[in-house]
Design an enzyme around this catalytic site. Structure first.
Site: not given
Length: 189
Positions: A12, A86, A103, A144
């Site tokens: 999306s 990753l 994120h 992250d």
């Protein structure tokens, strides 16, 4: 600037980015890359006329596969939009400060290995958080952990289900992610 969108799932955000930049004079969605051959994001991209490539883990981690692929499409910037693996160090080195990720939480909370999709929203609910949001950050070799570029927040109520939390956060992604990508790229040009 030709960008590649890396995806693993339904896409999306990928579709939102492609549509947002369709008439852009400065950003072109030139390629969609997925580690999963059945990712619905590939269907979305193909329907919108964007070339796609499937790079399973062995290909993703092989510079002799990835670098020629990205060079073929003259990729100058990479956007991770629900990409789970990753990113290999050689790609980070080849694209310094030119790879960003979205994120579904307010990093540094709820980040790191295993923290993706519904897992994040379940953790937010379990912790009784009063807000959640989305984070756009630079990609580094540590999952992250890259410098935060932008964050957007939304209030939560005790009655919100995990699905409610996911939907509230997703609405932030749809509203803000393409604009953040555009702003970051405009500073590079």
């Amino acid at each position: 600037m030709n960008i590649a969108i890396f995806v693993s799932g339904s896409g999306s955000n990928c579709e939102n980015l492609i549509r947002y930049f369709t008439d852009s004079e400065s950003v072109h969605c030139a390629l969609v890359v997925s580690n999963k051959p059945d990712a619905y994001a590939l269907v979305r991209a193909e329907r919108l006329g964007v070339p796609t490539a499937v790079t399973p883990k062995a290909d993703l981690n092989n510079p002799d596969v990835m670098m020629p692929l990205l060079q073929k499409y003259d990729i100058g910037f990479i956007v991770l939009a629900g990409f789970l693996p990753l990113v290999p160090d050689f790609l980070i080195d080849a694209y310094p400060h030119r790879i960003i990720n979205i994120h579904p939480a307010l990093l540094p909370k709820y980040g790191g290995k295993g923290m993706w999709g519904h897992h994040v929203h379940e953790a937010v609910k379990a912790a009784g958080e009063t807000e959640t949001g989305m984070t756009v950050h630079w990609v580094t070799p540590v999952c992250d952990a890259g410098e935060i570029i932008a964050q957007f927040r939304v209030a939560l109520t005790p009655d919100d289900t995990v699905d409610d939390i996911a939907e509230k956060e997703h609405q932030l992604e749809m509203a803000h992610f393409p604009k953040v990508v555009e702003e970051v790229i405009s500073k590079l040009q």
